[in-house]
Enzyme design. Structure first.
Site, PDB file in Angstrom:
ATOM      1  N   TYR A   1       0.833  -1.206   0.000  1.00 24.47           N
ATOM      2  CA  TYR A   1       0.000   0.000   0.000  1.00 24.47           C
ATOM      3  C   TYR A   1       0.862   1.248   0.000  1.00 24.47           C
ATOM      4  O   TYR A   1       2.007   1.253   0.455  1.00 24.47           O
ATOM      5  CB  TYR A   1      -0.960   0.014   1.188  1.00 24.47           C
ATOM      6  CG  TYR A   1      -0.335   0.320   2.535  1.00 24.47           C
ATOM      7  CD1 TYR A   1      -0.218   1.638   2.993  1.00 24.47           C
ATOM      8  CD2 TYR A   1       0.131  -0.702   3.366  1.00 24.47           C
ATOM      9  CE1 TYR A   1       0.333   1.922   4.230  1.00 24.47           C
ATOM     10  CE2 TYR A   1       0.680  -0.426   4.605  1.00 24.47           C
ATOM     11  CZ  TYR A   1       0.782   0.882   5.034  1.00 24.47           C
ATOM     12  OH  TYR A   1       1.340   1.166   6.261  1.00 24.47           O
ATOM     13  N   CYS A   2       0.303   2.329  -0.538  1.00 26.63           N
ATOM     14  CA  CYS A   2       0.941   3.647  -0.518  1.00 26.63           C
ATOM     15  C   CYS A   2      -0.181   4.682  -0.497  1.00 26.63           C
ATOM     16  O   CYS A   2      -1.341   4.337  -0.302  1.00 26.63           O
ATOM     17  CB  CYS A   2       1.876   3.838  -1.712  1.00 26.63           C
ATOM     18  SG  CYS A   2       1.068   3.681  -3.323  1.00 26.63           S
ATOM     19  N   THR A   3       0.137   5.943  -0.679  1.00 31.45           N
ATOM     20  CA  THR A   3      -0.864   7.004  -0.530  1.00 31.45           C
ATOM     21  C   THR A   3      -1.980   6.917  -1.563  1.00 31.45           C
ATOM     22  O   THR A   3      -3.161   6.923  -1.225  1.00 31.45           O
ATOM     23  CB  THR A   3      -0.195   8.378  -0.613  1.00 31.45           C
ATOM     24  OG1 THR A   3       0.839   8.462   0.365  1.00 31.45           O
ATOM     25  CG2 THR A   3      -1.212   9.489  -0.363  1.00 31.45           C
TER      26      THR A   3
ATOM     27  N   VAL B   1      -4.238   4.559   0.264  1.00 27.99           N
ATOM     28  CA  VAL B   1      -4.826   4.837   1.575  1.00 27.99           C
ATOM     29  C   VAL B   1      -5.935   5.880   1.478  1.00 27.99           C
ATOM     30  O   VAL B   1      -6.956   5.784   2.167  1.00 27.99           O
ATOM     31  CB  VAL B   1      -3.740   5.304   2.560  1.00 27.99           C
ATOM     32  CG1 VAL B   1      -4.360   5.614   3.919  1.00 27.99           C
ATOM     33  CG2 VAL B   1      -2.653   4.251   2.704  1.00 27.99           C
TER      34      VAL B   1
END
Length: 448
Positions: free
Chosen positions: A282-284, A311
């Site tokens: 996951y990342c932004t 996210v």
């Protein structure tokens, strides 16, 4: 070449326009040629060739076209506007990026938008702010193109002002910065990227796999690895429970799964079974995971999953389930609580704390294992980084109120005696350009 004080542009087009070139004081790093930069301080039709000028000279623009106000400034009135920040990306083949940029420039010329919009042969990556009517107009225009018709767009509040200083529309070799570039990666081949999971699927998968942590604490026995593909300082203000802090401060240096055990014992992908272990990334917003998953795929990792939309999309759809803290963002806001993406999580996320219209909050962290002052290791009361007051350092760091005062807004004792020291900022504020403080000191200096 650098222009000041207004925002600047540098392009490779030749259509003449009524632009007057005047000298200006040097104000920082040089411009790059063939980089389109728009703002509300320059002509909305940037088609002047700059390459003929010597890079040792300093210049600024004063536009005399009819769309400008006094001194060549654009006539945008931001007062009372409802500002938002928009983020999206898409990996898609673009045959002629320069022609594509021309189309975007033509549409954006009359819109009050600032930010970063990068295009190349592999697609587009955009982060920008503006009044909602302008920001959404660009989205709708882009979705009119079949290549972007189903674009996943992320939106968040922008504190009733721009979150970026100017607009860059640029043909950039890499849509994200990664060591060695990304043009050689198979980003246009979906099977080579991680399988995207909807926020609800991600939430369910995390819940189903939580028991693995207790049953098998070592990586070799786990059926999954939760991989935060961001920077360590982003993890410091918010992350999914169970995700280890990434030991990297710049995505371009990310190397999970690329080194052997002797070289990187802290690598979370060391000793995992590449055939059987699920890697949940996951990342932004999702783009870093899409990029890095192709790297891992080429290294033999089979079961790669990514959080669709990152996210920000998860917080909007699922709230704070399995998430703790705020979300770091790469603009002037620096950090946003979950309430900025989903009004329904205000009570759960911040309790009785007051959340303003920008989604800011003096939230006290509920997880004491993170959100620590970089200087004294005490718990910080506000999940937001600050820049070191030393201009030549400018490091992003978390700091408690006491250390801000003791070190005059600096990140360490060495920076306190730096020659270009900016004043201490209290609360949610960002530093202005250096010339603002330099000129103020010159004006206040005693006459001799």
């Amino acid at each position: 070449m650098r222009v000041s004080p207004a925002a600047t542009l540098s392009v490779s087009l030749t259509t003449p326009l009524p632009i007057t070139l005047t000298k200006a004081r040097f104000s920082g790093e040089p411009l790059r040629l063939k980089q389109y930069v728009l703002s509300n301080q320059i002509c909305s039709r940037p088609k002047h060739l700059l390459s003929e000028f010597k890079p040792t000279r300093r210049w600024t623009f004063s536009c005399k076209c009819r769309n400008r106000g006094r001194n060549g400034y654009a006539k945008f009135d931001d007062e009372g506007e409802d500002f938002i920040v928009v983020n999206f990306y898409r990996f898609v083949s673009i045959g002629d990026p320069e022609a594509e940029i021309e189309k975007h420039l033509s549409f954006l010329k009359d819109l009050n938008i600032r930010g970063r919009i990068y295009l190349n042969e592999q697609g587009i990556n955009a982060q920008y702010s503006g009044p909602s009517k302008d920001a959404l107009a660009y989205v709708e225009w882009l979705k009119g193109d079949d290549r972007f018709s189903d674009l996943l767009v992320q939106m968040s509040p922008a504190m009733n002002r721009h979150a970026f200083p100017k607009l860059k529309l640029q043909n950039k070799p890499s849509l994200v910065q990664y060591e060695g570039g990304i043009s050689h990666l198979p980003l246009l081949d979906p099977p080579m990227r991680a399988k995207p999971l909807e926020p609800s699927e991600w939430k369910r998968k995390l819940k189903d796999l939580t028991d693995d942590d207790e049953a098998s604490p070592s990586n070799s026995g786990k059926s999954y690895i939760l991989l935060d593909v961001r920077n360590g300082y982003e993890w410091d203000v918010g992350h999914f429970r169970g995700a280890h802090r990434p030991e990297v401060d710049c995505f371009r240096n990310t190397s999970f799964g690329l080194s052997d055990e002797k070289e990187a014992p802290s690598d979370p992908l060391i000793n995992v079974d590449k055939e059987k272990t699920d890697i949940l990334m996951y990342c932004t917003g999702g783009i870093r995971c899409d990029v890095y998953s192709t790297v891992l795929r080429q290294r033999g990792f089979k079961n790669l999953y990514t959080l669709k939309g990152g996210v920000s999309h998860y917080l909007k759809e699922e709230g704070t389930a399995e998430w703790v803290g705020n979300l770091f963002v790469f603009d002037s806001r620096l950090s946003l609580p979950p309430a900025a993406y989903n009004d329904n999580v205000v009570d759960k996320a911040v309790g009785d704390n007051v959340v303003d219209e920008a989604g800011r909050t003096p939230q006290t962290p509920v997880d004491t294992s993170f959100a620590r002052c970089y200087l004294c290791n005490s718990q910080v009361q506000e999940l937001r980084h600050r820049n070191c007051a030393n201009l030549d350092c400018n490091r992003l760091f978390l700091c408690c109120a006491e250390c801000v005062v003791d070190l005059k807004g600096c990140c360490c004792s060495d920076c306190i005696s730096a020659p270009r020291l900016r004043p201490v900022l209290h609360g949610v504020k960002r530093y202005e350009k250096w010339h603002v403080y330099r000129d103020s000191e010159e004006q206040n200096a005693p006459l001799v």
